[in-house]
Design an enzyme around this catalytic site. Structure first.
Site, mmCIF file in Angstrom:
data_model
loop_
_atom_site.group_PDB
_atom_site.id
_atom_site.type_symbol
_atom_site.label_atom_id
_atom_site.label_comp_id
_atom_site.label_asym_id
_atom_site.label_seq_id
_atom_site.Cartn_x
_atom_site.Cartn_y
_atom_site.Cartn_z
ATOM 1 N N HIS A 42 0.793 -1.231 0.000
ATOM 2 C CA HIS A 42 0.000 0.000 0.000
ATOM 3 C C HIS A 42 0.830 1.287 0.000
ATOM 4 O O HIS A 42 0.743 2.068 -0.956
ATOM 5 C CB HIS A 42 -0.980 -0.025 1.176
ATOM 6 C CG HIS A 42 -1.909 1.142 1.195
ATOM 7 N ND1 HIS A 42 -2.753 1.439 0.144
ATOM 8 C CD2 HIS A 42 -2.134 2.106 2.140
ATOM 9 C CE1 HIS A 42 -3.446 2.530 0.426
ATOM 10 N NE2 HIS A 42 -3.094 2.959 1.632
ATOM 11 N N HIS A 54 2.337 11.724 3.166
ATOM 12 C CA HIS A 54 2.980 10.430 3.457
ATOM 13 C C HIS A 54 4.429 10.359 2.960
ATOM 14 O O HIS A 54 4.958 9.255 2.739
ATOM 15 C CB HIS A 54 2.168 9.283 2.850
ATOM 16 C CG HIS A 54 0.717 9.295 3.244
ATOM 17 N ND1 HIS A 54 0.311 9.181 4.553
ATOM 18 C CD2 HIS A 54 -0.427 9.423 2.499
ATOM 19 C CE1 HIS A 54 -1.017 9.220 4.605
ATOM 20 N NE2 HIS A 54 -1.484 9.380 3.374
ATOM 21 N N VAL A 58 -1.018 7.525 -1.408
ATOM 22 C CA VAL A 58 -1.008 8.949 -1.770
ATOM 23 C C VAL A 58 -2.024 9.137 -2.892
ATOM 24 O O VAL A 58 -1.962 8.450 -3.919
ATOM 25 C CB VAL A 58 0.391 9.397 -2.221
ATOM 26 C CG1 VAL A 58 0.363 10.857 -2.650
ATOM 27 C CG2 VAL A 58 1.404 9.166 -1.116
ATOM 28 N N HIS A 59 -2.935 10.088 -2.729
ATOM 29 C CA HIS A 59 -4.068 10.208 -3.633
ATOM 30 C C HIS A 59 -3.694 11.022 -4.872
ATOM 31 O O HIS A 59 -4.175 12.145 -5.101
ATOM 32 C CB HIS A 59 -5.252 10.823 -2.900
ATOM 33 C CG HIS A 59 -5.674 10.014 -1.716
ATOM 34 N ND1 HIS A 59 -6.400 10.533 -0.673
ATOM 35 C CD2 HIS A 59 -5.441 8.706 -1.395
ATOM 36 C CE1 HIS A 59 -6.606 9.578 0.224
ATOM 37 N NE2 HIS A 59 -6.028 8.474 -0.183
#
Length: 541
Positions: free
Chosen positions: A361, A371, A399-400
């Site tokens: 992830h 992050h 991380v988006h």
């Protein structure tokens, strides 16, 4: 160089040449100068979750008829798992769990729709999400069934239905296609890769676009439903800690898992999905139990791949060996996961599975502020092992945003390092990551970076290289080849034992328009396996 690799390279140059120009770049052309696509706020709507009144998430079956049906792979082509749920969940203050023994777990299947000549049975369970605090509602799931089908043929379409014949509680007939046999010229056509999905209107666009690409397999690299952005009464927020700072425990609203399973059934009842845990699956409850929903709802080929955990496992998809790793369980060299990884890598036969792909992830090489270097201790523990065994590609989320690296090892450009691809842009309701650690004034303080759940602190200032003496680069790092803050998904198409096409699609574009695309090329002659690593470490460890 052996003839087979020369031919492979020549064939792809011919296939992709138009008027003497190669249209799609390859990693052979790299390393590439870093590219950042400018942020366009007009293209990025706020993530809004689907309400429980949306027909796509409402319960549409009766009694103990199966719902939330899904397929997942076992360790090899000859076996798959079928999973589903029967009965209704309960949420409230006085819940009584269903008895799994009251409903059978049966799958009938075959290569013809009628009759379904084979039958397999499996096991069932329920899980509870309990909160020992006044005013918080508890949850108990419907009955979750997992059945393993064995003795399957490769690259074959099978029909199936699941349920309990004694109750006449059957699903309708679905179908799936098994993976190809492992071999250097045997691959699934398309593998979809997505992360941080949630269940928003952005998510529905991601999945719609993904389905249009007709994948043979879906890889979900963590953060599934975001049920932990809710209180047990169903009140949600984009930021839990901002909206609910005084709750005695981090609550969840477990029905979001059921909504997600219903929405995804249209895809995953036909196309196998392989999932690895993310931080939003932690979901701590009474007795400090964690990951109950994740470990209960999905079937994993853990036992088949020699793992004792749902957090890490491996499987083959044709000539690709996938390794799924857990960042939220011990990863140190003396731990069970590391020892399992050593065994699994040692058993990989690259003559049968030339491609080695890993996924977990949180990313090791993200240049975003969110992050940033959060999981440095995991990188320090595991990177050399993966590098020495020639891992080709690593997929991450968390991380988006979207980011693709040059080939990298320990922050150095390295022609034998993996290509790291971050696809945490599936569409969840948390904010899109838009700030970079190299933006002026955006470099985080080192002590703020470790994840409290993972523990440890390994991210200190770089000791040499372009960022020597600093915690962040002053410009987009050279290991970052391409980054963009947009929702989307990716498709991996392995063409042969040395060439694979990676394509990233943005939600705001038409379904066929490409956001990023590159051929990832293996060079087994240039990068022999189990090579000795040199003393190139310049990030303090």
């Amino acid at each position: 160089m052996p003839c087979i690799y020369v031919i492979a390279i020549a064939v792809f140059i011919i296939f992709n040449a138009v008027d003497g120009e190669i249209k799609i770049p390859s990693t052979l052309d790299g390393p590439f100068k870093p590219v950042t696509v400018p942020l366009d706020d007009s293209l990025r709507g706020k993530g809004v979750d689907l309400p429980d009144s949306d027909p796509r998430v409402e319960r549409s079956v009766k009694g103990f008829e199966p719902e939330q049906i899904s397929v997942s792979l076992s360790a090899d082509y000859h076996s798959v798992w079928i999973s589903w749920i029967t009965g209704e969940f309960q949420i409230g203050y006085n819940i009584i769990p269903l008895d799994p023994k009251t409903v059978a777990s049966v799958v009938r299947y075959g290569q013809l729709r009628f009759p379904l000549t084979h039958e397999a049975t499996g096991y069932s369970l329920v899980y509870n999400q309990l909160y020992p605090f006044q005013g918080l509602q508890n949850y108990t799931s419907g009955i979750i069934h997992h059945v393993r089908l064995t003795g399957l043929n490769p690259s074959t379409l099978y029909y199936y239905r699941c349920g309990d014949p004694s109750m006449q509680a059957w699903s309708k007939i679905y179908s799936f296609k098994t993976m190809p046999v492992s071999g250097p010229r045997s691959y699934p056509n398309r593998i979809a890769v997505v992360g941080d999905l949630g269940l928003t209107y952005n998510t529905t666009t991601t999945i719609s676009h993904l389905i249009s690409n007709k994948p043979d397999l879906v890889l979900l690299v963590g953060d599934v439903t975001y049920a932990n952005l809710y209180l047990t009464n169903g009140t949600g927020s984009d930021c839990y800690s901002c909206s609910f700072p005084q709750t005695p425990i981090h609550e969840t609203y477990q029905p979001r898992w059921d909504y997600w399973g219903r929405f995804m059934q249209n895809l995953v009842s036909k196309v196998p999905i392989m999932v690895v845990e993310g931080n939003h699956e932690i979901e701590e409850q009474a007795g400090r139990q964690t990951f109950a929903a994740y470990s209960s709802r999905f079937a994993f080929p853990s036992e088949e791949s020699g793992s004792s955990s749902t957090f890490y496992y491996s499987f083959n998809a044709g000539g690709i060996h996938f390794i799924m790793l857990g960042a939220y369980i011990a990863y140190n060299k003396s731990g069970d996961q590391y020892k399992w990884l050593e065994r699994d890598l040692a058993n990989v036969d690259r003559s049968k599975t030339p491609w080695l792909v890993a996924a977990w992830h949180p990313p090791w090489f993200s240049s975003y502020k969110a992050h940033y270097r959060e999981v440095e201790c995991m990188r320090v523990a595991m990177e050399e092992l993966l590098y020495s065994h020639g891992v080709d590609i690593v997929f991450n989320g968390h991380v988006h945003a979207y980011e693709r690296s040059n080939r990298v090892y320990n922050y150095n450009l390295d022609p034998c390092g993996p290509v790291y691809i971050m696809v945490g842009d599936g569409g969840n309701r948390e904010k899109m990551a838009i700030e970079h650690a190299d933006d002026p004034g955006k470099c985080p303080e080192p002590l703020t970076t470790p994840d409290e759940y993972m523990g440890g602190f390994c991210a200190t200032n770089f000791t040499s290289g372009p960022a020597a003496g600093k915690f962040c680069w002053d410009w987009q790092p050279e290991y970052s080849a391409f980054r963009e803050s947009s929702f989307g998904h990716g498709i991996l198409e392995v063409k042969n034992e040395t060439w694979a096409l990676w394509t990233w699609y943005r939600n705001q574009d038409s379904k066929s328009k490409v956001g990023d695309q590159i051929y990832i090329v293996r060079q087994p002659i240039v990068c022999p396996l189990r090579q000795q690593t040199t003393s190139r470490w310049f990030a303090a460890s």
